[in-house]
Scaffold this active site. Structure first.
Site: not given
Ligand code: PLP
Length: 699
Positions: A343-344
């Site tokens: 989640c980046e």
């Protein structure tokens, strides 16, 4: 030729189809080519052969034990930057006299570790570090081999995060500071000026950069020599650049070596510290396509490797070539971005590149990922770190297992108090770490139970101490909170009963508490028989102050099956009956010991029994232990009881050496007017292994 190549559209590593390995180990995984690793090392060796250099492989690039072992067997040295890397290097067989140690933040503990292991030299990065090294050298009474890392203020024109020899970087010292430090070294007997060091950055592809820096260094060396200082080694660091992208040029080693030879100071020995050049192109990261995703004009391939496995693209904007494992030339190319599941938004391997139309489930190889790949990996997003595989010809081996979910919890604890007021019973995980320890042949399971993860102490003791269905041990030691001491030691026998104290167990507890940061080298801990003082006398030996003996008395008429035994009773924390024999070897200890232990004279608590033979000024002692209900290899409180009674009855003086089947114990004491005081026991406490109680009964 690359050791990663297609054969009829299928990607091989050496002689093995990568798909075959993926089918067995799953994805993602790093795959290393043995031949590539060895070839790369040989290329450095050959290019610089006129210098006969010491090639110190830089472990930070990849500290995998198997790869390190291969390199140490090629007679490489090692460049390390932490105690952990030094530990790995030694374990991998790099000779200490070929290990150099750099890094701006060496701790006192790390410095002592390196000095004790007689490494070749420290590449010192500041004046304060020199002070710390002096402290350690004086303490250990050794000379510290020093090389100063110079920051020559050269811009290698690589990514600013991997530039290390430019003014303003945290690495090394200026020429002015270095000059002052070399004078200091010359005046201090604890130091030996061994060399001079620089490392100007990583992924350097121009020879000019090195030459500029070396020329500066050369002038400085001349200045030192004018002052009669002669550091023997010139360590020019690593940083040799490789080709990551199609058509990119790598550093030409032969040219670099040729140019250096024109300026290299005579009678100095060259050290090189390559990392990336040795392992960079020796590996690929194999990943599976999880999803194809289209949002308007944007197409994504979401793969199962992520920035936690390979952070270089996210951290440095690095580009690695990515190729499919099954090549289908008929497939049309499309513009895609290849991204991981983290989640980046930085979790990309490539952005908007032309790539053959890959479908869900297909495997891809991210090339040239051997250096700063696995070594920079993490558990971010609670992702398990991936497997590593080595290929040699047509053989392959798993050289690191894929982590599992329990590995993510390793070392974590959930203190009860932190969850105060909540219903915690169902929220605790069953991930309790234990150490198996051994003190002169008494073995223990030791657990940090300060968060009271273990509540059913007796039950778990009898469960874990079983030799066949448990871990197997003479006792379970739980380290718990204490009010006015560093910790409490609770010790349970295999039958679940709790013992007041155990000398051998106490030593293990003290070393455990020290290594876990629960107590210092000297500590006070609570037991059922009172507070006890202890200290580590060296790395493995612990000296424990025992409680002063109680109830010492002669027992002269113990009738066992009509035979009269004479001995002495004393409580040294637990009850002991000591009897002297001309030879402790011949007695059937289990049988006689049990009869004495259960004799009504000692009711209700029973006694341990020590069979003692005096041999010159030392004792040979065998002990029957209550609770274990058998002879054990040794008993600490039994060794103390035997030594004290021998002093009392036969006049032996302190310290008394006690030989047990499990090893040597030394007992110190003071005896005045028939009273003992200052009783200490000293012996080793060893770690056998560590493990996790995953799903053990009652945890
Ligand atoms: N030596 C030192 C002191 C380093 O800091 C590094 C990497 O940063 C190296 C050697 C290895 O560099 P490379 O992997 O680029 O050869």
């Amino acid at each position: 030729m690359s050791h990663f190549h297609y054969r009829q559209d299928e990607l091989f590593c050496e002689n093995i189809p990568i798909q075959n390995i993926a089918d067995k180990v799953g994805t993602p995984f790093y795959i290393y080519s043995y031949a590539a690793l060895v070839d790369n090392f040989r290329r450095v060796e050959k290019a610089f052969s006129p210098f006969n250099p010491l090639i110190c492989y830089s472990l930070k690039a990849n500290p995998n034990l198997t790869l390190c072992r291969i390199l140490s067997s090629l007679r490489a040295g090692a460049d390390v930057v932490s105690g952990g890397e030094l530990y790995t290097a030694l374990l991998a067989g790099f000779l200490p006299e070929k290990i150099v140690y750099a890094g701006v933040g060496k701790t006192q503990k790390e410095i002592e570790f390196a000095l004790k292991n007689n490494i070749l030299l420290f590449n010192v990065e500041s004046e304060q570090e020199l002070v710390e090294i002096a402290k350690a050298a004086e303490k250990l009474k050794r000379k510290a081999p020093i090389s100063i890392r110079i920051n020559p203020d050269i811009d290698p024109k690589t990514h600013h995060y991997i530039t290390t020899g430019k003014k303003g970087n945290k690495f090394g010292v200026s020429f002015e500071t270095a000059e002052r430090l070399y004078h200091k070294i010359a005046q201090t007997r604890t130091f030996e000026a061994k060399g001079i060091h620089m490392h100007i950055g990583s992924q350097i592809t121009s020879t000019e950069t090195y030459l500029k820096a070396l020329n500066k260094l050369k002038d400085f060396i001349r200045k030192l020599q004018d002052c009669k200082m002669k550091p023997g080694y010139l360590d020019m660091g690593g940083g040799f650049g490789i080709a990551y992208e199609e058509g990119e040029k790598e550093l030409c080693l032969e040219e670099l070596a040729r140019q250096i030879s024109l300026i290299f100071p005579e009678d100095m020995h060259l050290i090189l510290e390559p990392g990336r050049y040795i392992v960079g192109n020796a590996a690929a990261l194999i990943t599976k396509t999880l999803y194809r995703k289209e949002e308007g004009a944007n197409k994504f391939l979401i793969v199962d490797a992520a920035m936690n496995d390979l952070v270089r693209p996210a951290l440095y904007g690095a580009c690695h070539r990515i190729i499919p494992i099954q090549r289908l030339s008929s497939k049309a190319c499309e513009k895609v971005s290849i991204a991981g599941p983290i989640c980046e938004s930085a979790d990309f391997f490539l952005k908007n590149v032309d790539f053959p139309g890959v479908v869900k489930g297909e495997l891809l190889a991210i090339l040239d990922t051997g250096a700063y790949g696995f070594s920079m990996s993490s558990n971010y997003n609670s992702r398990t770190r991936c497997a590593e595989v080595l290929v040699k010809g047509d053989k392959w081996w798993l050289i690191r297992e894929r982590e599992d979910y329990q590995d993510l919890l390793r070392g974590q604890r959930v203190p009860r108090e932190s969850l105060w007021g909540m219903n915690i019973s169902s929220t605790l995980s069953c991930n309790v770490q234990f150490w198996k320890m051994e003190g002169t042949g008494n073995d223990f399971i030791v657990i940090d139970n300060r968060g009271e993860l273990i509540k059913e102490r007796a039950k778990i003791a009898s469960c874990l101490c079983q030799r066949k269905k448990g871990i197997g041990a003479d006792g379970l030691i739980l380290i718990e909170e204490a009010k006015d001491a560093d910790f409490t030691m609770r010790i349970f026998n295999p039958d679940g009963s709790e013992a007041e104290m155990c000398g051998n167990g106490a030593r293990c507890a003290v070393r455990f508490a020290y290594l876990k940061g629960i107590a210092g080298r000297e500590c006070i801990f609570q037991t059922l028989s009172g507070k006890i003082l202890a200290k580590l006398s060296d790395d493995v030996k612990v000296k424990v102050k025992m409680t002063s003996p109680q109830d010492l008395r002669e027992v002269d008429k113990l009738n066992i099956d009509g035979k009269i035994y004479k001995g002495y009773y004393v409580n040294t924390g637990v009850p002991h009956f000591v009897l002297f024999l001309p030879s402790s070897e011949s007695i059937p200890i289990r049988e006689v010991g049990a009869k004495i232990r259960f004799h009504e004279f000692f009711h209700p608590q029973g006694t341990n029994v020590d069979f003692v033979q005096i041999e010159k000024d030392r004792l040979l002692v065998r002990t029957y232990e209550r609770g274990v209900e058998d002879e054990t290899l040794s008993c600490g409180t039994g060794a103390v009881a035997s030594a004290l009674i021998s002093a009392f009855v036969h006049g032996l003086s302190s310290p008394v050496t006690v030989l047990t089947k499990g090893g040597e114990i030394v007992v110190w004491f003071k005896l005045s007017e028939d009273k003992f005081s200052e009783v200490f026991l000293e012996a080793e406490a060893n770690i056998v292994y560590r493990g996790n109680l995953n799903g053990a009964k009652y945890v």
